[in-house]
Design an enzyme around this catalytic site. Structure first.
Site, PDB file in Angstrom:
ATOM      1  CE  LYS A  75     -13.574   0.000  -1.667  1.00 35.79           C
ATOM      2  NZ  LYS A  75     -13.289  -1.385  -1.297  1.00 35.79           N
ATOM      3  CE  LYS A 109      -9.487  -9.496  -3.716  1.00 33.17           C
ATOM      4  NZ  LYS A 109      -9.157  -9.354  -2.286  1.00 33.17           N
ATOM      5  CE  LYS A 160      -4.087  -2.015   2.184  1.00 31.99           C
ATOM      6  NZ  LYS A 160      -5.039  -1.965   3.319  1.00 31.99           N
TER       7      LYS A 160
END
Length: 342
Positions: free
Chosen positions: A208, A205, A117
């Site tokens: 959103k 994956k 991240k």
């Protein structure tokens, strides 16, 4: 090893950082609805985890309601399982500080999600992003949760929770105080959950944040939007095989078969035995009908619930009070064990 013999409890949560989609439903929320009948369950909206990266305050509040509404619309009964916002139970943050003093830097340095991240800008990342696995351990252990539904990307964090629990029990000569939580693993398309990939890229994956609106089926999508996205899903020109081995090297086909299997309650081999030899011109409409049948009613209920934020606020507050009634005495006991005045 823990000698814990307390009640069997499940804790899980989802960050309020975007709309809930089919992957969230099949990979987590649907399982929550099943687990509530098997265990004492605590399902939170992990809003404190969300702010490890900057969030628009108004959107964060709206997303918190959205996650709570998604739980309820998907079958989680707030009278059965506690549904609450993480920040509504101060024991989470209190225990996290004590655990910050138990956990070792080397343990956190091994956490791969922080590296993923933060990327090349790790020195600019928030301290919270670095230490949030410790808060996650507190989320679990503040209820002495014995089981946690996890996917592959969270197994490392659950191991950290076990390490922290074991070290606390050892350091304070309390071998049976905290349980060592066990994972409830979500398989690729099995009974425990499903790993759902993008409708535009079978190797990624479902997310959103994907740039293509057709890559992701949101729980809030209406029947027309769901059917359109399924029919536009990337596939290939070959007919579907009659056995799973025929899906090797065909990630989009495998994903669509997996979605059908997860929603129909059948295994991929069972699905392929029925549809083997069909082309996607036949299979996609059947899949679209199935997804619409299972997901569109959830979307209708989700939109109804989100139209009543006062109701959702009440559910979250009631759930937080119920959770705090369990968590606060545990933190009080932890403080006494550590030597802090209570």
């Amino acid at each position: 090893m823990s000698d814990y013999k307390g009640p069997t409890r499940v804790l899980s949560g989802i960050q309020p950082s975007g709309g809930m989609h089919l992957g969230n439903y099949l990979g987590a929320i649907r399982k929550f609805a099943e687990l509530q009948h098997q265990y004492e369950c605590y399902f939170c909206v992990v809003d404190m985890h969300a702010i490890t990266v900057w969030q628009d305050p108004a959107r964060l509040r709206a997303q918190t309601f959205h996650i709570a509404a998604s739980y309820i619309a998907s079958g989680v009964d707030p009278d059965n399982a506690a549904i609450f916002h993480q920040s509504g139970v101060r024991a989470h943050a209190e225990l996290a500080w004590i655990f910050n003093c138990i956990a070792r830097l080397g343990w956190l340095d091994r956490m791969t999600q922080f590296k993923d991240k933060a990327g090349k800008n790790s020195e600019r990342a928030s301290v919270g992003l670095y230490t949030y696995p410790v808060l996650q351990a507190a989320d679990i252990l503040v209820y002495k949760a014995t089981h946690v539904p996890v996917g592959d990307d969270q197994k490392q964090h659950l191991e950290l929770s076990r390490d922290i629990a074991a070290k606390f029990n050892h350091d304070y000569s309390a071998p049976d105080f905290f349980p060592l939580p066990e994972p409830l693993i979500k398989g690729q398309f099995g009974e425990a959950g499903a790993r759902i990939m993008s409708l535009r890229d079978g190797a990624a994956k479902m997310s959103k944040s994907d740039a293509s609106e057709n890559s992701c089926i949101f729980l809030s999508d209406d029947a027309d939007a769901i059917a359109r996205k399924v029919k536009k899903a990337k596939s290939d020109p070959e007919p579907l095989p009659s056995e799973p081995a025929g899906l090797e090297g065909r990630p989009e086909a495998a994903n669509l078969v997996g979605i059908y299997a997860a929603l129909s309650g059948k295994s991929p081999p069972e699905v392929l035995a029925e549809i083997g030899g069909q082309g996607f011109g036949v299979f996609k409409p059947a899949l679209a009908d199935l997804v619409v049948d299972k997901i569109a009613p959830i979307g209708e209920e989700l939109r109804r619930l989100e139209a009543d934020p006062a109701y959702l606020q009440g559910i979250l507050e009631k759930g937080a009070a119920r959770a705090a009634a369990v968590a606060d005495p545990i933190v009080k006991e932890v403080k006494e064990i550590v030597g802090l005045l209570t």
